[in-house]
Design a protein around this motif. Structure first.
Motif, short mmCIF file in Angstrom:
data_model
loop_
_atom_site.label_atom_id
_atom_site.label_comp_id
_atom_site.label_asym_id
_atom_site.label_seq_id
_atom_site.Cartn_x
_atom_site.Cartn_y
_atom_site.Cartn_z
N THR A 141 0.81 -1.21 0.00
CA THR A 141 0.00 0.00 0.00
C THR A 141 0.85 1.26 0.00
N ALA A 142 1.89 1.29 0.83
CA ALA A 142 2.68 2.51 0.99
C ALA A 142 3.61 2.79 -0.19
N LEU A 143 4.22 1.73 -0.73
CA LEU A 143 5.26 1.93 -1.76
C LEU A 143 4.79 1.63 -3.17
N GLN A 144 3.65 0.95 -3.32
CA GLN A 144 3.15 0.57 -4.65
C GLN A 144 4.26 -0.10 -5.47
N PRO A 145 4.94 -1.10 -4.91
CA PRO A 145 6.07 -1.72 -5.61
C PRO A 145 5.61 -2.69 -6.70
N LEU A 146 6.58 -3.17 -7.47
CA LEU A 146 6.28 -4.17 -8.49
C LEU A 146 6.02 -5.53 -7.87
N GLY A 147 6.54 -5.73 -6.67
CA GLY A 147 6.32 -6.99 -5.98
C GLY A 147 6.77 -6.92 -4.54
N VAL A 148 6.18 -7.78 -3.71
CA VAL A 148 6.55 -7.89 -2.29
C VAL A 148 6.58 -9.37 -1.92
N ALA A 149 7.53 -9.74 -1.08
CA ALA A 149 7.60 -11.12 -0.57
C ALA A 149 7.90 -11.08 0.92
N VAL A 150 7.21 -11.92 1.68
CA VAL A 150 7.44 -12.03 3.12
C VAL A 150 7.45 -13.50 3.49
N VAL A 151 8.50 -13.93 4.18
CA VAL A 151 8.57 -15.27 4.74
C VAL A 151 8.89 -15.14 6.22
N ILE A 152 8.14 -15.85 7.07
CA ILE A 152 8.39 -15.84 8.51
C ILE A 152 8.60 -17.27 8.98
N GLU A 153 9.65 -17.46 9.77
CA GLU A 153 9.93 -18.74 10.43
C GLU A 153 9.88 -18.49 11.93
N ALA A 154 9.04 -19.25 12.64
CA ALA A 154 8.90 -18.97 14.07
C ALA A 154 8.62 -20.23 14.88
N SER A 155 9.05 -20.17 16.14
CA SER A 155 8.75 -21.20 17.12
C SER A 155 7.69 -20.66 18.07
N HIS A 156 6.71 -21.50 18.39
CA HIS A 156 5.55 -21.06 19.17
C HIS A 156 5.54 -21.77 20.52
N LEU A 157 5.60 -20.99 21.59
CA LEU A 157 5.60 -21.58 22.93
C LEU A 157 4.28 -22.26 23.25
N CYS A 158 3.20 -21.89 22.55
CA CYS A 158 1.93 -22.57 22.79
C CYS A 158 1.99 -24.02 22.30
N MET A 159 2.94 -24.33 21.41
CA MET A 159 3.16 -25.71 20.97
C MET A 159 4.30 -26.37 21.74
N MET A 161 5.48 -25.45 25.10
CA MET A 161 5.34 -25.54 26.56
C MET A 161 4.07 -26.25 26.99
N ARG A 162 3.09 -26.34 26.10
CA ARG A 162 1.80 -26.93 26.45
C ARG A 162 1.32 -27.75 25.24
N GLY A 163 0.13 -28.30 25.36
CA GLY A 163 -0.44 -29.01 24.22
C GLY A 163 0.44 -30.17 23.76
N VAL A 164 0.83 -30.15 22.48
CA VAL A 164 1.60 -31.26 21.92
C VAL A 164 3.05 -31.28 22.40
N GLN A 165 3.55 -30.16 22.94
CA GLN A 165 4.90 -30.06 23.50
C GLN A 165 5.97 -30.54 22.52
N LYS A 166 5.97 -29.95 21.34
CA LYS A 166 6.97 -30.26 20.32
C LYS A 166 8.00 -29.13 20.29
N GLN A 167 9.08 -29.32 21.03
CA GLN A 167 10.05 -28.25 21.25
C GLN A 167 10.85 -27.86 20.01
N ASN A 168 10.95 -28.74 19.04
CA ASN A 168 11.78 -28.45 17.88
C ASN A 168 10.98 -28.05 16.64
N SER A 169 9.70 -27.86 16.80
CA SER A 169 8.87 -27.51 15.64
C SER A 169 9.06 -26.04 15.26
N VAL A 170 9.06 -25.79 13.97
CA VAL A 170 9.17 -24.43 13.44
C VAL A 170 8.06 -24.26 12.40
N THR A 171 7.36 -23.14 12.48
CA THR A 171 6.29 -22.86 11.52
C THR A 171 6.79 -21.83 10.51
#
Length: 198
Positions: A141-159, A161-171
């Motif tokens: 919206t701000a720059l009106q570019p020819l293209g934009v790309a966003v990639v996020i890699e994250a670890s979630h403590l809700c997965m 510390m609790r729930g399935v408790q998969k400490q090495n998972s990355v989304t």
């Protein structure tokens, strides 16, 4: 001279949140009057305001505050931007890195502004999927570019510390617009964020 820490918080919100956190501690079976917990409700009140300060920020204003006309149309990437956010489902943190690229269409913005835009949306109650598209939409919206790309890699403590408790998972989530919807451009971006050039 003694040390004085200067912080600015909304006094009414801090007071109301402090009372709520006192009640929360009591409901958990703790004694809010215990020495170690006396200041905890106020600290929690200030911490949550800090962690959600993105609600009072405007991503487009940030990008426009350092917007410059440049006749270039090459890919610009800011990668490995640290993100710290709060899952809106359990109010537990998730953290990781964001990789953001855009192809200018006559306008560029200050590099630090890209990182600030990430913080605008990360400092809210979030889901990673929405965070990814909000960053893309703000730059689009701000720059009106020819293209934009966003990639996020994250670890979630809700997965972790609790729930399935998969400490090495990355989304990993991604969003692409314009030129990045083309396989060749998207592949170049993915290759560059995965390489070590420095």
């Amino acid at each position: 001279m003694g040390y004085k820490k200067v912080e600015q918080y909304d006094e009414e919100s801090t007071s109301l949140l402090t009372e709520n956190y006192k009640r929360t501690l009591a409901l958990l079976g703790e004694n809010p009057q215990r020495e170690g917990l006396l200041k905890t409700p106020e600290r929690m009140a200030k911490a949550i305001q800090y962690l959600t300060q993105g609600y009072s920020m405007n991503a487009e204003h940030i990008l426009n505050s350092a917007k410059f006309h440049e006749p270039i149309s090459e890919m610009i990437i800011v990668k490995d931007i640290e993100i710290y956010s709060m899952c809106e489902h359990h109010m537990l943190p998730f953290f990781g890195k964001a990789h953001v690229a855009y192809i200018p269409n006559g306008w560029i913005t200050g590099l630090s502004k890209i990182a600030r835009v990430v913080d605008v949306y990360a400092r809210r109650l979030q889901v990673q999927e929405r965070l990814t598209t909000q960053i893309l939409d703000a730059i689009k919206t701000a720059l009106q570019p020819l293209g934009v790309a966003v990639v996020i890699e994250a670890s979630h403590l809700c997965m972790m510390m609790r729930g399935v408790q998969k400490q090495n998972s990355v989304t990993t989530t991604s969003a692409f617009f314009g030129e990045f919807e083309k396989n060749e451009t998207r592949s170049e971006f993915i290759r560059l964020i995965g390489s070590t050039l420095h």
